[in-house]
Write a protein that holds these residues in place. Structure first.
Motif, short mmCIF file in Angstrom:
data_model
loop_
_atom_site.label_atom_id
_atom_site.label_comp_id
_atom_site.label_asym_id
_atom_site.label_seq_id
_atom_site.Cartn_x
_atom_site.Cartn_y
_atom_site.Cartn_z
N PHE A 186 -0.33 -3.05 -29.40
CA PHE A 186 0.43 -4.29 -29.14
C PHE A 186 1.33 -4.69 -30.31
N SER A 187 1.54 -3.79 -31.24
CA SER A 187 2.21 -4.15 -32.49
C SER A 187 3.66 -4.57 -32.32
N ALA A 188 4.36 -4.03 -31.32
CA ALA A 188 5.79 -4.30 -31.19
C ALA A 188 6.12 -5.37 -30.15
N MET A 189 5.12 -6.15 -29.74
CA MET A 189 5.33 -7.10 -28.65
C MET A 189 5.37 -8.54 -29.15
N VAL A 191 4.48 -12.64 -28.87
CA VAL A 191 3.16 -13.26 -28.75
C VAL A 191 2.74 -13.43 -27.30
N PHE A 192 3.64 -13.91 -26.43
CA PHE A 192 3.28 -14.15 -25.03
C PHE A 192 2.93 -12.86 -24.33
N LEU A 193 3.78 -11.84 -24.47
CA LEU A 193 3.54 -10.57 -23.80
C LEU A 193 2.28 -9.91 -24.36
N LYS A 194 2.06 -10.04 -25.66
CA LYS A 194 0.89 -9.44 -26.29
C LYS A 194 -0.39 -10.01 -25.69
N ASP A 195 -0.46 -11.32 -25.54
CA ASP A 195 -1.66 -11.95 -25.00
C ASP A 195 -1.89 -11.53 -23.56
N GLN A 196 -0.82 -11.44 -22.78
CA GLN A 196 -0.91 -11.04 -21.38
C GLN A 196 -1.42 -9.60 -21.26
N LEU A 197 -0.86 -8.71 -22.07
CA LEU A 197 -1.24 -7.30 -21.98
C LEU A 197 -2.64 -7.05 -22.53
N GLN A 198 -3.03 -7.82 -23.54
CA GLN A 198 -4.40 -7.69 -24.04
C GLN A 198 -5.40 -8.02 -22.94
N GLN A 199 -5.10 -9.08 -22.18
CA GLN A 199 -5.99 -9.47 -21.09
C GLN A 199 -6.02 -8.40 -20.02
N ILE A 213 -11.84 3.55 -29.25
CA ILE A 213 -11.65 3.27 -30.67
C ILE A 213 -10.25 2.67 -30.83
N LEU A 214 -10.20 1.43 -31.26
CA LEU A 214 -8.94 0.70 -31.43
C LEU A 214 -8.66 0.51 -32.91
N VAL A 215 -7.48 0.92 -33.38
CA VAL A 215 -7.08 0.63 -34.74
C VAL A 215 -5.99 -0.44 -34.71
N SER A 216 -6.08 -1.37 -35.65
CA SER A 216 -5.13 -2.48 -35.67
C SER A 216 -5.14 -3.15 -37.03
N HIS A 217 -4.05 -3.83 -37.35
CA HIS A 217 -4.03 -4.71 -38.52
C HIS A 217 -4.21 -6.16 -38.09
N SER A 218 -4.41 -6.36 -36.77
CA SER A 218 -4.55 -7.70 -36.22
C SER A 218 -6.03 -8.04 -36.01
N ARG A 219 -6.53 -9.01 -36.75
CA ARG A 219 -7.93 -9.40 -36.60
C ARG A 219 -8.21 -9.98 -35.21
N ASP A 220 -7.21 -10.64 -34.59
CA ASP A 220 -7.41 -11.22 -33.27
C ASP A 220 -7.66 -10.14 -32.22
N GLU A 221 -6.87 -9.05 -32.27
CA GLU A 221 -7.07 -7.95 -31.33
C GLU A 221 -8.45 -7.33 -31.50
N ILE A 222 -8.83 -7.09 -32.74
CA ILE A 222 -10.12 -6.48 -33.02
C ILE A 222 -11.26 -7.37 -32.52
N TYR A 223 -11.17 -8.65 -32.81
CA TYR A 223 -12.24 -9.59 -32.42
C TYR A 223 -12.36 -9.64 -30.90
N ARG A 224 -11.24 -9.55 -30.22
CA ARG A 224 -11.22 -9.67 -28.77
C ARG A 224 -11.79 -8.43 -28.08
N PHE A 225 -11.52 -7.25 -28.62
CA PHE A 225 -11.85 -6.01 -27.93
C PHE A 225 -13.15 -5.34 -28.37
#
Length: 380
Positions: A186-189, A191-199, A213-225
């Motif tokens: 989700f790095s290139a999206m 905020v609105f699209l990112k939240d929608q696609l994460q869901q 296995i998800l790699v990310s620099h976003s703590r929100d993505e990691i916490y969610r998944f």
């Protein structure tokens, strides 16, 4: 849950303590112990997990994507071992290196890597084997599953970012991988699209029985998944454990920073229940014993409790020197009590919109209290 790390083990790929079945067999679903040198960068990563949803969190350049590429077989480690779901994919000592196409891994790249001249349906079927009829049946299944009806004949350039992601995921899942590797999806999206696609992705993966296995620099993505978290820095694992546990007590200063903590101070331990927060110019007292190996404390910006009037225990004088107004919260910045005025020692207090009405009625507080259960003792 795998044993939490104490930085890198001093031994040479010392075998991790893990979870074992009653028969004495290791029940780890992922066991990765690899080393690889790239120029001046040294990847020295090891982690083991019994979870099916694993996150690797770290800043850019810490080795997250390289770890995924080694698991997928795109890159070959210099030494070590990779075992996923009970299958050994790479073992340097045994000279075993399973070809990428035989690893049963699905790799979702940051840019999705769709073939630009192929339709969505053709992209989905690109890696399938079997008769034309069998492949078409599988493509139709994936189009239905990933809500791509009416888009089968579209080229990637005719699809939105979310649709491209679903096509890329459908292409991967069509081949029934045993492990799904998500590289900053989700790095290139925005905020609105990112939240929608994460869901959407979370819903699509609910019935996926394999390992993610998800790699990310976003703590929100990691916490969610992710159920379990590996925090990486400088090519190494800093700490590993259950995601929520690490966010609550990150143990290391760098891990606290990566999970969103803004406020840090070096400490001098005065006695078993008292520390001097030298960067803030205050002394803190605790009911519980202070860990003897703590070198710093961390405090999250949302956890301060405002105090009006007389000073209470474990509090710091507050006088805002700067304010940032965001859509849903205000950020206040103030200086420590030791007279330091450089930017690096500013302390942050984040106030949610729902709490602003109270501030407007009573005015700015005189002090901010640090509840003991919110103070994090950290190793440097």
């Amino acid at each position: 849950m795998a044993v939490k790390g104490n930085r890198q083990d001093t031994g040479h790929f010392k075998i991790l303590a893990g979870i074992y079945s009653g028969k004495g067999e290791c029940s780890m679903l992922a066991d990765v112990r690899i080393r690889k040198k790239l120029g001046t960068f040294q990847l020295d990563m090891w982690f083991a997990s019994a979870s099916r949803r694993i996150g690797i969190l770290g800043a850019s350049g810490c080795g997250k994507s390289m770890t995924l590429k080694c698991i997928a077989g795109i890159e070959t480690p210099d030494e070590g071992m990779i075992q996923i779901g009970g299958r050994v994919l790479y073992d340097a000592a045994a000279k075993q290196n399973v070809k990428p196409q035989l690893r049963r891994t699905g790799y979702l790249f940051q840019n999705y890597a769709l073939f630009p001249s192929m339709t969505a349906a053709q992209n989905i079927g690109a890696g399938l084997k079997g008769t034309r009829k069998e492949k078409q049946r599988r493509i139709d299944e994936m189009i239905e599953r990933f809500h791509l009806n009416g888009l089968a004949g579209h080229l990637p350039s005719q699809l939105s970012g979310g649709q491209q992601q679903r096509v890329a995921l459908a292409r991967i899942m069509a081949c029934q991988p045993e492990v799904l590797l998500l590289d900053e999806p989700f790095s290139a999206m925005d905020v609105f699209l990112k939240d929608q696609l994460q869901q959407e992705l979370q819903e699509m993966l609910e019935d996926y029985p394999g390992i993610v296995i998800l790699v990310s620099h976003s703590r929100d993505e990691i916490y969610r998944f992710c159920e379990e978290l590996v925090i990486a820095g400088g090519g190494k694992k800093i700490i590993q454990g259950r995601t929520k546990d690490i966010f609550t007590q990150p143990v290391y200063k760098e891990a606290a920073r990566l999970t969103g903590c803004k406020n840090f101070s070096k400490i001098r331990i005065c006695n078993a229940h008292t520390v001097e927060a030298s960067d803030w110019g205050i002394t803190l007292h605790f009911q519980n014993a202070v860990p003897a190996d703590a070198g710093s404390i961390g405090f999250r910006a949302h956890d301060f409790v405002p105090v009006w009037g007389n000073r209470t225990g474990n509090s710091i004088r507050f006088h805002a020197v700067e304010r940032a107004e965001l859509p849903f919260e205000y950020h206040y910045y103030f200086m420590p009590e030791n007279g330091r005025e450089d930017e690096t020692h500013k302390i942050c207090w984040f106030v949610q919109r729902g709490e602003l009405a109270g501030l407007e009625q009573r005015g700015m507080p005189d002090y901010l209290r640090l509840p003991e259960n919110k103070i994090m003792f950290l190793k440097d």
